[in-house]
Structure formats: structure tokens, C-alpha cells
Design an enzyme around this catalytic site. Structure first.
Site, PDB file in Angstrom:
ATOM      1  N   TRP A   1       0.821  -1.230   0.000  1.00 45.69           N
ATOM      2  CA  TRP A   1       0.000   0.000   0.000  1.00 45.69           C
ATOM      3  C   TRP A   1       0.850   1.274   0.000  1.00 45.69           C
ATOM      4  O   TRP A   1       0.420   2.301   0.500  1.00 45.69           O
ATOM      5  CB  TRP A   1      -0.943   0.033   1.215  1.00 45.69           C
ATOM      6  CG  TRP A   1      -1.814  -1.156   1.392  1.00 45.69           C
ATOM      7  CD1 TRP A   1      -2.923  -1.477   0.670  1.00 45.69           C
ATOM      8  CD2 TRP A   1      -1.677  -2.197   2.396  1.00 45.69           C
ATOM      9  NE1 TRP A   1      -3.477  -2.635   1.152  1.00 45.69           N
ATOM     10  CE2 TRP A   1      -2.740  -3.095   2.204  1.00 45.69           C
ATOM     11  CE3 TRP A   1      -0.772  -2.436   3.423  1.00 45.69           C
ATOM     12  CZ2 TRP A   1      -2.914  -4.229   3.002  1.00 45.69           C
ATOM     13  CZ3 TRP A   1      -0.940  -3.556   4.216  1.00 45.69           C
ATOM     14  CH2 TRP A   1      -2.000  -4.439   4.003  1.00 45.69           C
ATOM     15  N   HIS A   2       2.059   1.216  -0.550  1.00 42.53           N
ATOM     16  CA  HIS A   2       2.913   2.400  -0.594  1.00 42.53           C
ATOM     17  C   HIS A   2       2.930   3.025  -1.996  1.00 42.53           C
ATOM     18  O   HIS A   2       3.932   3.586  -2.420  1.00 42.53           O
ATOM     19  CB  HIS A   2       4.346   2.037  -0.153  1.00 42.53           C
ATOM     20  CG  HIS A   2       4.430   1.569   1.273  1.00 42.53           C
ATOM     21  ND1 HIS A   2       5.593   1.051   1.819  1.00 42.53           N
ATOM     22  CD2 HIS A   2       3.507   1.542   2.266  1.00 42.53           C
ATOM     23  CE1 HIS A   2       5.368   0.726   3.095  1.00 42.53           C
ATOM     24  NE2 HIS A   2       4.108   1.004   3.382  1.00 42.53           N
ATOM     25  N   TYR A   3       1.841   2.882  -2.723  1.00 41.29           N
ATOM     26  CA  TYR A   3       1.754   3.420  -4.088  1.00 41.29           C
ATOM     27  C   TYR A   3       1.938   4.945  -4.055  1.00 41.29           C
ATOM     28  O   TYR A   3       1.586   5.610  -3.071  1.00 41.29           O
ATOM     29  CB  TYR A   3       0.420   3.029  -4.741  1.00 41.29           C
ATOM     30  CG  TYR A   3      -0.763   3.289  -3.855  1.00 41.29           C
ATOM     31  CD1 TYR A   3      -1.350   4.538  -3.806  1.00 41.29           C
ATOM     32  CD2 TYR A   3      -1.274   2.293  -3.030  1.00 41.29           C
ATOM     33  CE1 TYR A   3      -2.413   4.803  -2.967  1.00 41.29           C
ATOM     34  CE2 TYR A   3      -2.339   2.533  -2.184  1.00 41.29           C
ATOM     35  CZ  TYR A   3      -2.892   3.799  -2.159  1.00 41.29           C
ATOM     36  OH  TYR A   3      -3.932   4.062  -1.308  1.00 41.29           O
TER      37      TYR A   3
END
Ligand SMILES: Cc1cc2nc3c(=O)[nH]c(=O)nc-3n(C[C@H](O)[C@H](O)[C@H](O)COP(=O)(O)OP(=O)(O)OC[C@H]3O[C@@H](n4cnc5c(N)ncnc54)[C@H](O)[C@@H]3O)c2cc1C
Length: 508
Positions: free
Chosen positions: A444-446
Site C-alpha cells: 500500500w505504498h503506491y
């Protein structure tokens, strides 16, 4: 803090900040010291929602598919993902691990004032960051990582240091989450307005008699579907700041007429500025996971320990619950409570995709691709990361943990049930490269979509228009540190102080 339904139809402010998230809250809070500020957040409050506030409920909101759920799901190329739709943004739904960014991030982000960087980190940490109580599972991972060569053991630190360390968390000793919304205690209540369930649909621009279009207001919608308009007061240097996150900010620029011509034309959006780079170079750091079943319960923990390898793979662990939402059918008889996860994140990454708008509704997700592992260097980092996890698993420190907790039969059983172990021993034809591709998921580090030098300048001002900046995860070239929230919270405070001090100096 008010519901947008209570807002007047028309209002005026010195600053309008779009997105009450990780970066937007520190910016709005800081600017409120001297100017009137409107902060618009499309989601509700994180307070009094036990799924958000309680660490052991991490991820329950992923199963809430209602239109007002705090996590909005999206899917990219077969990988399920989520984005925040709640005050506090990512800090209200994330896994809480806190670790500052590396030096290179400050350079890439054009943050040159070393003292202000330090002060900005401390400003956040004082309110919402805590130490962690590391128990047996995480301790085994930590010792195993050091033995596997991820050295030195750096003890507890917020800093980005090659080696193994324990990092901070936004959960306190009672397991209560502290989100960016807690930073609102720093705000100046005079002239500060925060509206919840206020979805911004458009930024308004004036062209007439100007060399460049100037942002002068925003249109937002409340939960009754009623439209409101907020304008900038007619004062030089007033600005709109877009902090709607890596998906929200490029999407809103396009919906407001700034973006690639073909996309705007396709949806009949009037062009304010043709800007081919909006939505380009979207990236998500690939994550690959090893589940380690255990015959006894493993204590619950979110991320506490991280191995920062010199080759660009970050190794983290959690235990006692399925925070990564892997399919455990391969491990019959074991539940997530009976096991731990060790996973590795590829830094950067070099592989990139893009973002396109699907329709003209700002509440809907845009279409995103990340093209995981299209760059060979990312794949090599993944392979080396998995090899390091295997070394960790096979270390003496880890054996001691296994021996203390399992019978010989359990250990044999365990070794048989870990396909990655078999792969490492050459018992399968699947290569680790293929394994990385087949089992890729997200941490979830987009980020990306509004890059410095392409969409914004070094001061985060949108190139080609006046009175508009973008400041959030969409501006990042790479995901900073092992986990990005510390750097984004710092960036918000840093930019808030910078804007404020430059303006006050200029108006003297
Ligand atoms: C499940 C999950 C786990 C994670 N775990 C960690 C972790 O352990 N450690 C870590 O460091 N990082 C973690 N991250 C990453 C980190 O939380 C994010 O990178 C960071 O929060 C992004 O900050 P941002 O300011 O760019 O966006 P956000 O914090 O998402 O803020 C954007 C805000 O804008 C609002 N918004 C969007 N569009 C509109 C609109 N049109 N109108 C009004 N408001 C709008 C959104 O609702 C949101 O509140 C995790 C993220 C997720 C999703």
C-alpha cells in the site's frame, strides 16, 4: 469539525486544502497559525470507530464495501489494493509502522533545510508516535535477520539505517491508534474550518486577462449531493493546496482540466492546461510474503522490526493475525493466529505504470496500473529479499525460537509446508523470479502521478498555473524510507512552515 451538509453554499478563505490526510492535515494545521484555512475531507471522522482506533482490528475495514467505508478498495492488474476515505487519510487505516525517510528522499523532495526537517519530524512524533514492546516472535525475526547478514543490529531507532532495527508506531502502549487528525490539536481554532464528507469535484480557474490560469476556488459536494463553492479571498498569495493522495490528486487535476489532452477530450473536460505528465509514472512497491505456521499461538503484532538491506529490499514481519490477507489454504490446519508473516518490500521501485480517469465522478476510483516487476532490477531485489527471508528462517536464532515452541514433528511439518523453503532447496522447477511475479501483492505504498519537475516545481507549485500546489504522496519519485508515512507527515509540516514563513517575510 463539521459535516459538509452544514456548510454555507459559498465561503471564502486564505487557503483551501483538499484532502484531510497524512500530508494535508499538517499543512492546514500549520497555515492556520496566521491565515484562514478550509480543510475539505471526503470521509468521516476516525474517532470513536473501534475498527480504526484499535490496533488489533487492523484491516477489518477492508471488508466494509459501503460507500462511506474508511477504506476504498481498488484493483490493479489482479492485485487488490485500498486507499483512505477518512479524516487522517492513510494514518487512519494503515499498519502504523513509523520510520523516517533516507537522506536521498530529502534531496529528491527538494527539502534543503536540515533543521526544519528535524523539527518537522519531532513536531509529529511528539503527538502521534510511540515506541514498541517487542516480544518473542518479533525478537526471533530480529535476531534471525542479523544472523542472515542484515547488520548491524541498530536497536530502536526512527532513523533509516542499513541493518536491523525496531521502529516506532502510531499505536500507543494500549494499542490505540493516533492518526494525523491528532495533529489538529496544533491548529489555531480561529479561522480554521474542517468539513467532513466534503468531496471536491473540481478546482476552478480564472483565465481572463492573465498570462496563466489562476486557481481561485473549489466545488465540493456533501452527502445529500448538494454542491458548495469555496473561494480564495482576494488577497495576493492565497492558494489552494491539493493533498488528495496518489490517486486523488492526479485524478482531481484531470477532472479540473489539467492533464493529458486525449484523456480530457475523451470525457469532454474543458482543457485548462494540457499537461501530459499528470497521472504518469505511478508506482507501487511490490510485496512478497512468507507465512510461517506455528503449532502454538504467536503473539499479535503489527510491524515492529525491519531489516534494511544494502541491496534495496526491506524485510518486515507481523504475527498472530493475517494482516497481509494471504490465502492460507496451503497451510491446512494452521490459522493466522498460529503463525507469523515475514515479507519483503522492493524499494523504489523502478517499474512504473499510469493513472487514467474512468469517468467524471471524483468519488469513483481512477484506473491505475503499476506494472510490477517490469524492470529486471526490481525482480532481482525481490529474489535477494526472499533469499534473505529464507536465511532468517533457517538461522540459529530462529531455530531456537522454533525449538522453544515446537516439537520435532511440528518443525518437520513446518519445513514441509513452506513452499519457498522447497524452492530454495531446488525441489521445484519454479524459479524465485517466477515466484516473485506469481505471488506479488501490495504494501500500500503506491505513489506518483504529480512528480516534481514534471507536474510541480521545486516549491510544489503546479507548473503552468498560479495559486495551486500539490503536496502529498503523488509527488514522490520513490517510496521514502522503509514505510512512507513519517516522511509524508514531515513533508506536510515542512511545507506548511515554509509557505508561512516565506509569505510572512514577503508581506512585511
Ligand atoms: C492499508 C495501508 C497500510 C499501510 N501501512 C503503512 C505503515 O505501516 N507505515 C507507513 O509508513 N505507511 C503505511 N501505509 C502508507 C501510508 O499510510 C500512505 O503512503 C500515506 O498515508 C499517504 O499519504 P497522502 O497524504 O499521500 O494521502 P492520504 O493520507 O491518503 O490522504 C489523502 C486524503 O484525501 C482525501 N481525498 C481524496 N480525494 C478527495 C476529494 N476529491 N475530496 C476531498 N478529499 C479527498 C482522502 O479521503 C484522504 O483522506 C499504508 C497504507 C495503507 C492504505
Amino acid at each position: 469539525m463539521h459535516e459538509a451538509t452544514k456548510a454555507s453554499k459559498v465561503s471564502f478563505f486564505d487557503y483551501i486544502v483538499i484532502g484531510g490526510g497524512t500530508t494535508g492535515i499538517p499543512i492546514a494545521t500549520t497555515l492556520s497559525a496566521n491565515y484562514s484555512v478550509l480543510l475539505l475531507e471526503r470521509g468521516g471522522s476516525p474517532y470513536n470507530d473501534a475498527n480504526i482506533t484499535n490496533a488489533s482490528n487492523f484491516g477489518l475495514y477492508f471488508f466494509d464495501t459501503s460507500p462511506d467505508a474508511p477504506a476504498q478498495q481498488f484493483m490493479t492488474q489482479g492485485v487488490p489494493n485500498a486507499r483512505a476515505r477518512v479524516l487522517g487519510g492513510g494514518t487512519s487505516i494503515n499498519a502504523g509502522f513509523y520510520s523516517r525517510g533516507e537522506e536521498q528522499f530529502n534531496k529528491d523532495a527538494k527539502l534543503t533545510d536540515v533543521d526544519l526537517i528535524q523539527e518537522s519530524y519531532e513536531w509529529t512524533e511528539k503527538v502521534m508516535v510511540f515506541g514498541q514492546d517487542v516480544q518473542s516472535w518479533q525478537s526471533a525475526v530480529r535476531a534471525g535477520l542479523v544472523e542472515a547478514g542484515v547488520k548491524p543490529d541498530n536497536g530502536f531507532s526512527y532513523d533509516h539505517l542499513v541493518g536491523t532495527k525496531v521502529g516506532g508506531a502510531i499505536f500507543d502502549e494500549n494499542g490505540t491508534r493516533h492518526t494525523a487528525a491528532d495533529l489538529l490539536q496544533y491548529a489555531n481554532p480561529n479561522g480554521f474550518s474542517l468539513l467532513l464528507h466534503a468531496t471536491v469535484h473540481k478546482i476552478l480557474f480564472k483565465h481572463k486577462g492573465r498570462s496563466k490560469p489562476r486557481a481561485y476556488g473549489v466545488v465540493f459536494e456533501d452527502t445529500f449531493g448538494k454542491k458548495h463553492v469555496a473561494y480564495l479571498k482576494r488577497r495576493k498569495n492565497n492558494e489552494i493546496i491539493l493533498s488528495a493522495g496518489a490517486l486523488g490528486s492526479p485524478q482531481l487535476l484531470m477532472l479540473s482540466g489539467i492533464g493529458p489532452k486525449d484523456q480530457l477530450d475523451a470525457l469532454n473536460i474543458k482543457i485548462v492546461l494540457e499537461q501530459p505528465f499528470v497521472g504518469q509514472d505511478m508506482a507501487d512497491n511490490p510485496l512478497n510474503v512468507l507465512f510461517i505456521p506455528s503449532p502454538i499461538s504467536v503473539e499479535r503484532s503489527l510491524v515492529q522490526v525491519v531489516g534494511i538491506t544494502p541491496f534495496g529490499s526491506y524485510i518486515e514481519a507481523s504475527g498472530g493475525f493475517n494482516i497481509i490477507f494471504v490465502n492460507l489454504s496451503d497451510y491446512q490446519g494452521y490459522t493466522p493466529e498460529m503463525g507469523g508473516f515475514i515479507y519483503e518490500k522492493v524499494n523504489g521501485p523502478l517499474s512504473k505504470g499510469d493513472l487514467k480517469i474512468a469517468n467524471r465522478n471524483a468519488s469513483d476510483n481512477p484506473l491505475v496500473t503499476f506494472n510490477y516487476f517490469t524492470e529486471p532490477e526490481d525482480l532481482q531485489k525481490c529474489v535477494k529479499g526472499i533469499e534473505t527471508i529464507l536465511k532468517t528462517f533457517n538461522s540459529e536464532a530462529f531455530s531456537n525460537y522454533k525449538l522453544a515452541n515446537m516439537t520435532d514433528k511440528d518443525i518437520l511439518d513446518l519445513n514441509m509446508k513452506i513452499p519457498y523453503n522447497l524452492i530454495a532447496h531446488g525441489n521445484t522447477s519454479t524459479s524465485l523470479e517466477q515466484h516473485c511475479k506469481d505471488t506479488v501483492r501490495t504494501i500500500w505504498h503506491y505513489h506518483g502521478g504529480c512528480h516534481i519537475g514534471k507536474v510541480i516545481d521545486d516549491e510544489y507549485k503546479v507548473i503552468g498555473v498560479d495559486s495551486l500546489r500539490v503536496i502529498d504522496g503523488s509527488t514522490l519519485l520513490n517510496s521514502p524510507g522503509t514505510n512512507p508515512q513519517a516522511s509524508l507527515l514531515m513533508l506536510g509540516r515542512y511545507m506548511g512552515v515554509t509557505i508561512l514563513s516565506q509569505r510572512i517575510a514577503g508581506e512585511k
